[in-house]
Design an enzyme around this catalytic site. Structure first.
Site, PDB file in Angstrom:
ATOM      1  CG  ASP A 167      -0.969   3.296   5.973  1.00  0.00           C
ATOM      2  OD1 ASP A 167      -1.262   3.972   4.983  1.00  0.00           O
ATOM      3  OD2 ASP A 167      -0.976   3.737   7.135  1.00  0.00           O
TER       4      ASP A 167
ATOM      5  CG  ASP B 128      -1.853   1.172   1.258  1.00  0.00           C
ATOM      6  OD1 ASP B 128      -2.382   1.536   0.195  1.00  0.00           O
ATOM      7  OD2 ASP B 128      -2.048   1.744   2.349  1.00  0.00           O
TER       8      ASP B 128
ATOM      9  CD  GLU C 155      -4.496   1.701  -2.829  1.00  0.00           C
ATOM     10  OE1 GLU C 155      -5.052   0.998  -1.967  1.00  0.00           O
ATOM     11  OE2 GLU C 155      -4.280   2.916  -2.692  1.00  0.00           O
TER      12      GLU C 155
END
Length: 195
Positions: free
Chosen positions: A141, A7, A68
């Site tokens: 996160d 992330d 991501e």
């Protein structure tokens, strides 16, 4: 399959490793956050992100890295930092020959919760449940990184197989090099006879 989910972020870059396969129980192999000081120069921060991701790759040796996909937000400065951290993660994996895939936030939410509009609390709760963890992974996160890994195990594997099947079908449909495709001969009537 072992997947490292990333992330991306400059202040906190979530990382999570999940082992599993579609239809089988998932297992968390590690979770954490690579942190950089906000007051440091951008080059130094990116170097710290790289060193952190390299350490995770060394320790866990994933088969694939799922990152991501960065999407436009209102805060351009945040988007730039996220995109830069994302590029570092992709570079680290590619340098080692590890395949990289990108998943949008809505893809990840839909894979983990069943809804592409789920909030962070719902994603975290489902990650905890799917991985059978005693407590929710923190910070968010880290939970998002695990969700990315889960998404790829469940959805990415099928997508990769479909892409491979389409590529194989296209390869067999192409004429061999040096040959020309056959054309259907046009029938012409004998002279003197009109159609």
């Amino acid at each position: 399959m072992r997947v490292l989910g990333v992330d991306p972020g400059l202040t906190r870059c979530g990382v999570g490793v999940v082992d599993g396969a579609p239809g089988r129980p998932l297992r968390m192999a590690g979770v954490g956050v690579v942190r950089t000081p906000a007051e440091a120069e951008i080059g130094q921060r990116l170097l710290l992100v790289e060193q952190g991701i390299e350490a995770w790759l060394d320790e866990h040796r994933p088969d694939l890295v799922a990152v991501e996909r960065v999407f436009a937000q209102h805060n351009v400065r945040t988007v730039m930092g996220t995109a830069q951290a994302s590029a570092v993660a992709m570079l680290c994996a590619t340098r080692r020959g590890i395949p990289v895939t990108l998943h949008t936030p809505s893809e990840v939410k839909a894979a983990v919760t069943g809804s592409g509009r789920a909030d962070k609390a719902q994603v975290t709760a489902m990650v905890q449940r799917l991985l059978r963890l005693d407590a929710p992974p923190k910070p968010a996160d880290a939970a998002d990184a695990l969700a990315l890994a889960i998404c790829h195990i469940w959805r990415g594997g099928a997508a990769n197989r479909l892409e491979a099947a389409v590529a194989a079908a296209r390869a067999t449909a192409r004429p061999a090099a040096g040959t020309t495709p056959r054309s259907t001969p046009r029938s012409t009537p004998p002279r003197g006879i009109s159609r």
